[in-house]
Scaffold this motif. Structure first.
Motif, PDB file in Angstrom:
ATOM      1  N   GLN A  46      40.440  24.781  43.317  1.00 20.28           N
ATOM      2  CA  GLN A  46      40.595  25.067  41.887  1.00 20.28           C
ATOM      3  C   GLN A  46      39.392  25.850  41.350  1.00 20.28           C
ATOM      4  O   GLN A  46      39.554  26.810  40.600  1.00 20.28           O
ATOM      5  N   ILE A  47      38.197  25.461  41.748  1.00 16.03           N
ATOM      6  CA  ILE A  47      36.983  26.144  41.299  1.00 16.03           C
ATOM      7  C   ILE A  47      36.974  27.585  41.798  1.00 16.03           C
ATOM      8  O   ILE A  47      36.699  28.520  41.035  1.00 16.03           O
ATOM      9  N   LYS A  48      37.290  27.777  43.066  1.00 13.21           N
ATOM     10  CA  LYS A  48      37.292  29.128  43.627  1.00 13.21           C
ATOM     11  C   LYS A  48      38.401  29.982  43.008  1.00 13.21           C
ATOM     12  O   LYS A  48      38.193  31.173  42.746  1.00 13.21           O
ATOM     13  N   ALA A  49      39.555  29.385  42.776  1.00 10.70           N
ATOM     14  CA  ALA A  49      40.665  30.135  42.162  1.00 10.70           C
ATOM     15  C   ALA A  49      40.295  30.563  40.745  1.00 10.70           C
ATOM     16  O   ALA A  49      40.552  31.704  40.345  1.00 10.70           O
ATOM     17  N   LYS A  50      39.673  29.668  39.997  1.00  9.55           N
ATOM     18  CA  LYS A  50      39.254  29.997  38.629  1.00  9.55           C
ATOM     19  C   LYS A  50      38.216  31.113  38.642  1.00  9.55           C
ATOM     20  O   LYS A  50      38.290  32.065  37.850  1.00  9.55           O
ATOM     21  N   LYS A  51      37.251  31.026  39.544  1.00  3.96           N
ATOM     22  CA  LYS A  51      36.212  32.049  39.640  1.00  3.96           C
ATOM     23  C   LYS A  51      36.827  33.402  40.012  1.00  3.96           C
ATOM     24  O   LYS A  51      36.485  34.428  39.419  1.00  3.96           O
ATOM     25  N   ALA A  52      37.733  33.395  40.966  1.00  3.58           N
ATOM     26  CA  ALA A  52      38.391  34.643  41.380  1.00  3.58           C
ATOM     27  C   ALA A  52      39.201  35.227  40.233  1.00  3.58           C
ATOM     28  O   ALA A  52      39.149  36.438  39.980  1.00  3.58           O
ATOM     29  N   LEU A  53      39.949  34.384  39.535  1.00  2.00           N
ATOM     30  CA  LEU A  53      40.730  34.847  38.381  1.00  2.00           C
ATOM     31  C   LEU A  53      39.833  35.510  37.344  1.00  2.00           C
ATOM     32  O   LEU A  53      40.105  36.618  36.886  1.00  2.00           O
ATOM     33  N   LYS A  54      38.764  34.834  36.981  1.00  2.00           N
ATOM     34  CA  LYS A  54      37.854  35.384  35.964  1.00  2.00           C
ATOM     35  C   LYS A  54      37.240  36.697  36.423  1.00  2.00           C
ATOM     36  O   LYS A  54      37.150  37.655  35.655  1.00  2.00           O
ATOM     37  N   ASN A  55      36.813  36.761  37.692  1.00  5.39           N
ATOM     38  CA  ASN A  55      36.223  37.995  38.213  1.00  5.39           C
ATOM     39  C   ASN A  55      37.215  39.151  38.151  1.00  5.39           C
ATOM     40  O   ASN A  55      36.859  40.259  37.744  1.00  5.39           O
ATOM     41  N   ILE A  56      38.423  38.900  38.572  1.00  4.78           N
ATOM     42  CA  ILE A  56      39.453  39.940  38.568  1.00  4.78           C
ATOM     43  C   ILE A  56      39.778  40.335  37.134  1.00  4.78           C
ATOM     44  O   ILE A  56      39.830  41.520  36.800  1.00  4.78           O
ATOM     45  N   LEU A  57      39.995  39.351  36.284  1.00  2.00           N
ATOM     46  CA  LEU A  57      40.403  39.634  34.907  1.00  2.00           C
ATOM     47  C   LEU A  57      39.334  40.407  34.136  1.00  2.00           C
ATOM     48  O   LEU A  57      39.664  41.261  33.318  1.00  2.00           O
ATOM     49  N   GLN A  58      38.080  40.132  34.395  1.00  2.00           N
ATOM     50  CA  GLN A  58      37.015  40.817  33.666  1.00  2.00           C
ATOM     51  C   GLN A  58      36.872  42.279  34.065  1.00  2.00           C
ATOM     52  O   GLN A  58      36.281  43.061  33.334  1.00  2.00           O
ATOM     53  N   LYS A  59      37.455  42.655  35.197  1.00  8.08           N
ATOM     54  CA  LYS A  59      37.318  44.038  35.666  1.00  8.08           C
ATOM     55  C   LYS A  59      38.638  44.802  35.692  1.00  8.08           C
ATOM     56  O   LYS A  59      38.626  46.026  35.736  1.00  8.08           O
ATOM     57  N   CYS A  60      39.743  44.107  35.684  1.00  9.24           N
ATOM     58  CA  CYS A  60      41.040  44.757  35.863  1.00  9.24           C
ATOM     59  C   CYS A  60      41.567  45.310  34.544  1.00  9.24           C
ATOM     60  O   CYS A  60      41.685  44.586  33.560  1.00  9.24           O
ATOM     61  N   VAL A  61      41.885  46.593  34.544  1.00  7.77           N
ATOM     62  CA  VAL A  61      42.490  47.211  33.370  1.00  7.77           C
ATOM     63  C   VAL A  61      43.910  47.689  33.688  1.00  7.77           C
ATOM     64  O   VAL A  61      44.502  48.444  32.931  1.00  7.77           O
TER      65      VAL A  61
END
Length: 159
Positions: A46-61
């Motif tokens: 869950q922690i890794k999935a949340k971190k990956a989601l946030k990383n992707i979302l902050q950069k993905c346009v």
């Protein structure tokens, strides 16, 4: 199996927006969201999935990849999704039109955000991309208000 996907997603999104776009286009975001939300997932997953989601979302346009998350993400993830839309929509007329026709603007109007919160600020930026009557049209309860106006309207009689 999911841990390997998530580890790759975390590593690949730490460098550029292009990597985030590639990961998003590969439809990894819904899988990451499932891993994060699934009750049976380990805490580490869950922690890794949340971190990956946030990383992707902050950069993905790449908005088409983000749109499904508007409907499924919990508030703490939704904030990042809406933030990306608020960055792109002011500068892309085609994306604004697609956002309306795909139901994104309607969904944003349904989000209950705290006044003064970052999420509310992002929603206001998105709403500012559209004429007021469009925003009103897609707001919850608008059709009912129109129907009330019909009920209360007095016809003009002409001879």
């Amino acid at each position: 199996e999911y841990i390997n996907i998530i580890n790759k997603a975390v590593v690949s999104t730490q460098s550029t927006g292009e990597h985030a776009k590639a990961v998003a286009q590969a439809n990894v975001l819904p899988t990451l969201l499932q891993c994060y939300l699934r009750a049976g997932s380990s805490e580490d997953l869950q922690i890794k999935a949340k971190k990956a989601l946030k990383n992707i979302l902050q950069k993905c346009v790449h908005l088409p990849a983000l749109e499904p998350l508007l409907h499924d993400a919990p508030p703490n993830i939704l904030k990042h999704v809406v933030a990306q839309f608020s960055k792109v929509l002011p500068h892309d007329a085609k994306a604004r039109r697609l956002f309306v026709t795909s139901g994104g603007l309607k969904k944003v109007q349904e989000i209950k955000a705290e006044p003064g919160s970052a999420l509310m600020e992002y929603i206001n930026i998105i709403n500012g991309c559209y004429p007021e009557e469009i925003v009103r049209y897609y707001s919850p309860g608008y059709s009912e208000r129109l129907l009330e106006r019909i009920d209360n309207h007095q016809p003009i009689m002409t001879n």
